[in-house]
Write an enzyme that holds these catalytic residues in place. Sequence first.
Site, short mmCIF file in Angstrom:
data_model
loop_
_atom_site.label_atom_id
_atom_site.label_comp_id
_atom_site.label_asym_id
_atom_site.label_seq_id
_atom_site.Cartn_x
_atom_site.Cartn_y
_atom_site.Cartn_z
N ARG A 152 -69.01 12.72 -0.65
CA ARG A 152 -67.56 12.70 -0.42
C ARG A 152 -67.20 14.00 0.28
O ARG A 152 -66.58 14.89 -0.28
CB ARG A 152 -66.80 12.56 -1.75
CG ARG A 152 -66.91 11.19 -2.36
CD ARG A 152 -65.89 11.00 -3.45
NE ARG A 152 -66.33 11.59 -4.70
CZ ARG A 152 -65.61 11.58 -5.82
NH1 ARG A 152 -64.42 11.01 -5.83
NH2 ARG A 152 -66.06 12.13 -6.92
N ARG A 164 -61.57 13.32 -18.98
CA ARG A 164 -60.99 13.87 -17.75
C ARG A 164 -59.83 13.01 -17.25
O ARG A 164 -58.93 13.51 -16.57
CB ARG A 164 -62.04 13.95 -16.64
CG ARG A 164 -63.01 15.12 -16.76
CD ARG A 164 -63.93 15.17 -15.53
NE ARG A 164 -63.16 14.96 -14.32
CZ ARG A 164 -63.43 14.02 -13.40
NH1 ARG A 164 -64.47 13.21 -13.56
NH2 ARG A 164 -62.68 13.91 -12.33
N ASP A 206 -61.77 2.51 -8.12
CA ASP A 206 -61.72 3.06 -9.48
C ASP A 206 -61.56 1.98 -10.55
O ASP A 206 -61.88 2.21 -11.72
CB ASP A 206 -60.58 4.07 -9.61
CG ASP A 206 -60.94 5.43 -9.03
OD1 ASP A 206 -62.11 5.62 -8.63
OD2 ASP A 206 -60.06 6.30 -8.97
N LYS A 257 -53.21 10.02 -13.30
CA LYS A 257 -54.09 11.16 -13.04
C LYS A 257 -54.10 11.52 -11.57
O LYS A 257 -54.03 12.70 -11.20
CB LYS A 257 -55.51 10.81 -13.49
CG LYS A 257 -56.60 11.75 -12.99
CD LYS A 257 -57.97 11.20 -13.32
CE LYS A 257 -59.09 12.07 -12.75
NZ LYS A 257 -59.15 12.04 -11.27
N ASN A 258 -54.19 10.52 -10.70
CA ASN A 258 -54.33 10.79 -9.27
C ASN A 258 -53.00 11.14 -8.60
O ASN A 258 -52.96 11.39 -7.39
CB ASN A 258 -54.97 9.59 -8.57
CG ASN A 258 -56.42 9.41 -8.99
OD1 ASN A 258 -57.09 10.37 -9.35
ND2 ASN A 258 -56.90 8.18 -8.95
N CYS A 305 -67.11 13.86 -10.43
CA CYS A 305 -68.09 12.80 -10.65
C CYS A 305 -69.04 12.69 -9.46
O CYS A 305 -68.65 12.81 -8.31
CB CYS A 305 -67.39 11.46 -10.87
SG CYS A 305 -66.39 11.41 -12.37
#
Length: 418
Positions: A121, A398, A306, A22-23, A116
């Site tokens: 951030r 997600r 994570d 995903k990242n 999220c």
Amino acid sequence: MSKIIVEGSNRLSGEINVQGAKNSVLPVLAASILCRTPCVIHNCPDILDVDTALRILKHLGCKCQKQGTTVVCDASSITNCDIPENLMREMRSSVVFLGAILSRFKRASISSPGGCELGPRPIDLHLSSLKALGAEIEEDHGYLQCNAENGLYGKEIHLSFPSVGATENIILAAVCAKGKTVIHNAAREPEISDLADFLNRAGGKICGCGSDTIEIEGVSFLNGIEHSIIPDRIAASTYLCACATANGKITLNGVIPAHMISVLSVLRDAGCDLDIHNNKLTISVNGRLNRVPTVRTLVHPGFPTDAGPCVIAMLSRAKGTSVFVENIFENRFRYIDELNRLGTKIKTEGRVAVIDGTDHLEGASCSCTDLRGGAALVVAALSSEGVTEINNISHILRGYDNITETLCGVGAKIKLVV
């Protein structure tokens, strides 16, 4: 509203093909904006964040086609340089499009990103870095208006924190800038190296990814290429924790163990038997786990934040007391109250969670507070007695590609109820 139903206490056995990261896929999709011919991107996970990224690309004027895990992006006729608020709010990482749009159009307009709620951030590092490259940025009624009429120019940039997103945005903005850019205290995550590999094969000149100093020599244009996204180390960690908690033996196919060293170390400390052979990783667990005295999240190559929620869920079943220290996000522990509904014995104080292991969890109704916290609920539910109902699962969708089907394939009794 969709939910996940888990009938716990079933041993896991079988093989899992790990999804694309995903990242990694999100910044690579953003990078396709810079390519003047079509890009073919393989191993794209079927997740909501990818769907949002494709909607952003289509709004910008890209032609996008998705078939299975392959996405074709053609940005040759891109026309727009703004991202509307509704799309920005769907995922925080949408801000990574800023550097690419600014590089392509010399201007961009975006609102603040969503995602999220894990605490502050700020995107200050993104903005100050883009300003250093020559962009003028003003805030106008909740939108960021960015202009670089004279183009972007290479610069030495010192990041006060090795932010993944800021590092990616600088790379995307600098790859076609005039001159040389050097990023000091850059993030070192493997997903950044994957982005650089994509850009270099497209004609970019980037070196040093994986270290804290990245050098980018600007080029005049990029061409589209075929590229395969690296495996998702966080999804892989999730399935390892699931097996460790529920017991059993599973093999993960298509992993890069070198990307997961810190997580694998914690699993070994907990008593898991790990067998690694090239891109295959087998975990075998029989009985209760051992406590792990202290786990601390750090920037890469340290323990990834994570992976923390699923490891905490795993340690909630261990013998003895474990301590987990969260050094990255202030509000990462919002999911703990939901875990405790299942009978976990976890107390938090600031950035520290104290986990008293228990030999019994009981199914209950709970709700996702964020992506990785939702995955932690799934991990805990797999070893709980009775039935667990997990609500507000859009967070999980997600980032996880068919998590229910994947776990069903290795013996879990879990289903998605739409």
